[in-house]
Design an enzyme around this catalytic site. Structure first.
Site, PDB file in Angstrom:
ATOM      1  N   ASP A   1       5.867  -8.943   5.992  1.00 21.45           N
ATOM      2  CA  ASP A   1       5.313  -9.392   4.525  1.00 21.45           C
ATOM      3  C   ASP A   1       3.640 -10.031   4.361  1.00 21.45           C
ATOM      4  O   ASP A   1       3.239 -10.587   4.538  1.00 21.45           O
ATOM      5  CB  ASP A   1       5.842 -10.431   4.045  1.00 21.45           C
TER       6      ASP A   1
ATOM      7  N   ASP B   1      -1.039  -3.911  -6.251  1.00 21.05           N
ATOM      8  CA  ASP B   1       0.218  -2.987  -6.267  1.00 21.05           C
ATOM      9  C   ASP B   1       1.707  -3.642  -5.811  1.00 21.05           C
ATOM     10  O   ASP B   1       1.888  -3.056  -5.299  1.00 21.05           O
ATOM     11  CB  ASP B   1      -0.423  -2.023  -6.539  1.00 21.05           C
TER      12      ASP B   1
ATOM     13  N   GLY C   1       0.375   5.033  -0.344  1.00 20.94           N
ATOM     14  CA  GLY C   1      -0.538   5.161  -0.396  1.00 20.94           C
ATOM     15  C   GLY C   1      -1.743   5.962  -1.271  1.00 20.94           C
ATOM     16  O   GLY C   1      -3.242   5.629  -1.061  1.00 20.94           O
TER      17      GLY C   1
ATOM     18  N   CYS D   1       3.855  -0.965 -12.218  1.00 20.83           N
ATOM     19  CA  CYS D   1       4.211   0.259 -13.375  1.00 20.83           C
ATOM     20  C   CYS D   1       5.111  -0.351 -14.281  1.00 20.83           C
ATOM     21  O   CYS D   1       6.009   0.748 -14.354  1.00 20.83           O
ATOM     22  CB  CYS D   1       4.909   1.644 -12.134  1.00 20.83           C
TER      23      CYS D   1
ATOM     24  N   ALA E   1       0.673  -1.101   0.211  1.00 18.89           N
ATOM     25  CA  ALA E   1       0.380   0.224  -0.157  1.00 18.89           C
ATOM     26  C   ALA E   1       0.684   0.914   0.471  1.00 18.89           C
ATOM     27  O   ALA E   1       0.377   2.097  -0.703  1.00 18.89           O
ATOM     28  CB  ALA E   1      -0.474  -0.210   1.408  1.00 18.89           C
ATOM     29  N   ALA E   2       2.076   1.935   0.691  1.00 21.19           N
ATOM     30  CA  ALA E   2       2.822   2.536   1.076  1.00 21.19           C
ATOM     31  C   ALA E   2       2.961   2.813  -1.044  1.00 21.19           C
ATOM     32  O   ALA E   2       3.398   2.648  -1.238  1.00 21.19           O
ATOM     33  CB  ALA E   2       4.071   1.848   1.991  1.00 21.19           C
TER      34      ALA E   2
ATOM     35  N   LYS F   1      -2.805   4.484  -3.567  1.00 19.05           N
ATOM     36  CA  LYS F   1      -4.557   3.879  -4.387  1.00 19.05           C
ATOM     37  C   LYS F   1      -4.842   3.669  -3.031  1.00 19.05           C
ATOM     38  O   LYS F   1      -6.302   3.262  -2.849  1.00 19.05           O
ATOM     39  CB  LYS F   1      -3.803   2.660  -4.742  1.00 19.05           C
TER      40      LYS F   1
HETATM   41  C1  LIG Z   1       4.484  -0.109  -6.002  1.00 20.50           C
HETATM   42  S1  LIG Z   1       5.138  -0.005  -4.714  1.00 20.50           S
HETATM   43  C2  LIG Z   1       3.063   0.598  -3.731  1.00 20.50           C
HETATM   44  C3  LIG Z   1       2.471   1.740  -4.086  1.00 20.50           C
HETATM   45  C4  LIG Z   1       1.180   2.214  -4.166  1.00 20.50           C
HETATM   46  N1  LIG Z   1       0.151   1.366  -3.987  1.00 20.50           N
HETATM   47  C5  LIG Z   1       0.489   3.376  -3.570  1.00 20.50           C
HETATM   48  O1  LIG Z   1      -0.166   3.620  -4.617  1.00 20.50           O
HETATM   49  O2  LIG Z   1       0.402   4.875  -3.335  1.00 20.50           O
HETATM   50  C6  LIG Z   1       5.236  -1.101  -3.497  1.00 20.50           C
HETATM   51  C7  LIG Z   1       4.976  -1.483  -2.254  1.00 20.50           C
HETATM   52  O3  LIG Z   1       4.978  -3.030  -1.745  1.00 20.50           O
HETATM   53  C8  LIG Z   1       5.928  -2.552  -0.619  1.00 20.50           C
HETATM   54  N2  LIG Z   1       6.384  -4.144  -0.752  1.00 20.50           N
HETATM   55  C9  LIG Z   1       7.593  -4.813  -1.858  1.00 20.50           C
HETATM   56  N3  LIG Z   1       7.650  -6.593  -0.964  1.00 20.50           N
HETATM   57  C10 LIG Z   1       6.634  -6.280  -0.260  1.00 20.50           C
HETATM   58  C11 LIG Z   1       6.308  -8.021   0.317  1.00 20.50           C
HETATM   59  N4  LIG Z   1       5.952  -8.976   0.476  1.00 20.50           N
HETATM   60  N5  LIG Z   1       4.988  -7.362   0.906  1.00 20.50           N
HETATM   61  C12 LIG Z   1       4.638  -6.697   1.401  1.00 20.50           C
HETATM   62  N6  LIG Z   1       4.839  -5.387   0.711  1.00 20.50           N
HETATM   63  C13 LIG Z   1       6.113  -5.210  -0.120  1.00 20.50           C
HETATM   64  C14 LIG Z   1       7.093  -1.931  -0.680  1.00 20.50           C
HETATM   65  O4  LIG Z   1       7.725  -1.645   0.382  1.00 20.50           O
HETATM   66  C15 LIG Z   1       6.302  -0.644  -1.541  1.00 20.50           C
HETATM   67  O5  LIG Z   1       5.761   0.319  -1.226  1.00 20.50           O
END
Ligand SMILES: C[S@@+](CC[C@H](N)C(=O)[O-])C[C@H]1O[C@@H](n2cnc3c(N)ncnc32)[C@H](O)[C@@H]1O
EC number: 2.1.1.176
Length: 456
Positions: free
Chosen positions: A321, A338, A274, A391, A271-272, A276
């Protein structure tokens, strides 16, 4: 330190010597300059330093090729700092039509002297003047290009061959060239209007009153694109009041695939910061249950900050995770994945990304994306949905992940966008969407909506 070229040189040195991201290195040296001068650089100098850093990183392959052709010693064998100085001089000559050639040469020679290469000032002067002579006398590009199409495009537009080869396979040479050109532009900024606080018309009027031009975007009813230099984002009308979020139109399209209703359960697995999740909360009228999960706790803080500014209260966060959250099994009406990806659809936003990714990296990401998809699909209730998005425009991270998942999950199918959805304009016959930047003038994205069958 108020010399924009010296600031660019110091930032580029951090990029090359220490592998610092270009934006972080630039920011550090702009801040230092501000502290030393007790005032910020004038805006035009700040813009020049920014253009030089991003431009030299982006165009590194082309600039190196010119050095290879004009100097006795290949660029890889030049002292690191001298190579950066040559990049800066050549970049101005080749790409910045607003800087007279004589000024580009003279300032680069000064930079050479100021950075411990006094003895090589003549060499730098000679090489830059040779470039100008070739460009003027033959009225052709001094850069000699190979016959092979992939290397030609890679050298001319400054991309690694493996990326160009992948695009050529899918798009052909002429389209790939358009895509390369598109990715070498400066990025635009789009806003997503928060319908819980305002309307598109109200934001439009407020921006116009503040002298900031905005334009509507086809098919995206909540999007506005900033057309003129807007200055600091926080100072724009409606920012503090939570009227809008900065989000590229492609990312807004992902939100439009999530047709979550007020009161439902939605989980955002990655989500980070945030962008979406907050879109989801706005669409759900800030009701129901919304989980924002992410592996990075520091980035999850941003989700909270963004939700607070938008005055959204329905979002809860969970760090860890997303492959391990078994507590969510069969609980969600909607899951958004995402996924972490190579970012090959947003190369215009991150100048150094093209040099950081490798085919091996893509393979590892594809594996992680497949694992995240298989696990987060378990969160969905029968009859519920999962939206997968990235993306990147690399098929290993997109179509291959989805086809691999569908091959081993007979109870899932692709659910194409409904005909009245903004996403319907972008859908392909398979039901998924690849946004090609040079066609749509938006970030490169892949997205698909999947539906889990109802149990009998
Ligand atoms: C493309 S970004 C998300 C962008 C976000 N959805 C937005 O629209 O602002 C991918 C995110 O996946 C997180 N991430 C990577 N591996 C992960 C995992 N195994 N479990 C949860 N989050 C993970 C990363 O920390 C990153 O914040």
């Amino acid at each position: 330190m108020s010399n924009p070229r010296q600031i660019a040189f110091l930032a580029l040195r951090d990029v090359h010597r220490r592998g610092v991201f270009a934006d972080i290195a630039l920011d550090k040296w702009l801040q230092k300059a501000k502290q030393q001068e007790e005032s910020a650089l004038i805006p035009s100098d700040r813009r020049l330093a920014t253009e030089l850093v991003y431009g030299c990183v982006r165009r590194m392959r082309t600039l190196d090729a010119i050095i290879d052709q004009l100097a006795k010693k290949k660029s890889a064998n030049q002292p690191d700092d001298l190579r950066i100085i040559l990049h800066l001089g050549l970049y101005q000559l080749r790409y910045l039509s607003t800087i007279p050639a004589s000024a580009a040469v003279n300032t680069t020679v000064e930079l050479t002297k100021d950075n411990k290469f006094k003895g090589l000032a003549g060499f730098v002067n000679g090489l830059l003047r040779q470039y100008i002579r070739l460009a003027e006398s033959e009225n052709t590009d001094p850069l000699v290009l190979p016959d092979d199409e992939i290397s030609r495009l890679g050298l001319l537009h400054s991309f690694p061959d493996w990326i160009v080869a992948n695009w050529c396979d899918r798009l052909g040479v002429a389209e790939t060239e358009k895509l390369c050109t598109w990715f070498n532009q400066s990025p635009t900024l789009d806003l997503r209007i928060n319908p819980l606080k305002t309307t598109l018309e109200e934001v439009e009027t407020a921006f116009q009153s503040a002298g900031v031009q905005v334009a509507r975007l086809p098919h995206l009813p909540q999007a506005l694109r900033l057309c003129s230099g807007a200055g600091a984002i926080e100072n724009l009308p409606g920012y503090q009041a939570g009227w809008w979020t900065i989000q590229d139109s492609s990312a807004q399209l992902v939100g439009s695939l999530l047709e979550a209703k007020p009161g439902q359960v939605a989980i955002d697995a990655c989500a980070a910061p945030g962008g979406k999740t907050t879109h989801l909360a706005e669409m759900m009228g800030d009701t129901g249950t919304i989980w924002a999960c992410d592996k990075a706790p520091s980035r999850l803080k941003k989700v909270k900050e963004n939700a607070d500014r938008l005055q959204l209260q329905s979002i809860q966060t969970l760090s860890g995770d997303s492959r391990n959250f078994t507590q969510f099994h069969q609980t969600a009406d909607w899951v958004l994945l995402d996924a972490p990806c190579s970012g090959l659809g947003t190369l215009h936003r991150r100048a150094d990304a093209r040099w950081r990714q490798t085919p091996e990296n893509i393979q590892e990401l594809s594996q992680l994306q497949g694992e995240l998809l298989a696990e987060t699909a378990n969160w969905v209730k029968p009859g519920g949905h999962l939206v997968y998005a990235t993306c990147t425009i690399h098929p290993k991270e997109n179509e291959e992940v989805i086809l691999g998942f569908l091959a081993s999950h007979a109870d899932w199918e692709i659910d194409p966008p409904t005909t009245d959805s903004p996403a319907a304009h972008f859908a392909q016959p398979e039901g998924w969407i690849t946004v090609w930047p040079h066609h749509h003038d938006m970030d490169g994205f892949f997205m698909v909506r999947l539906r889990k069958q109802q149990t009998e």
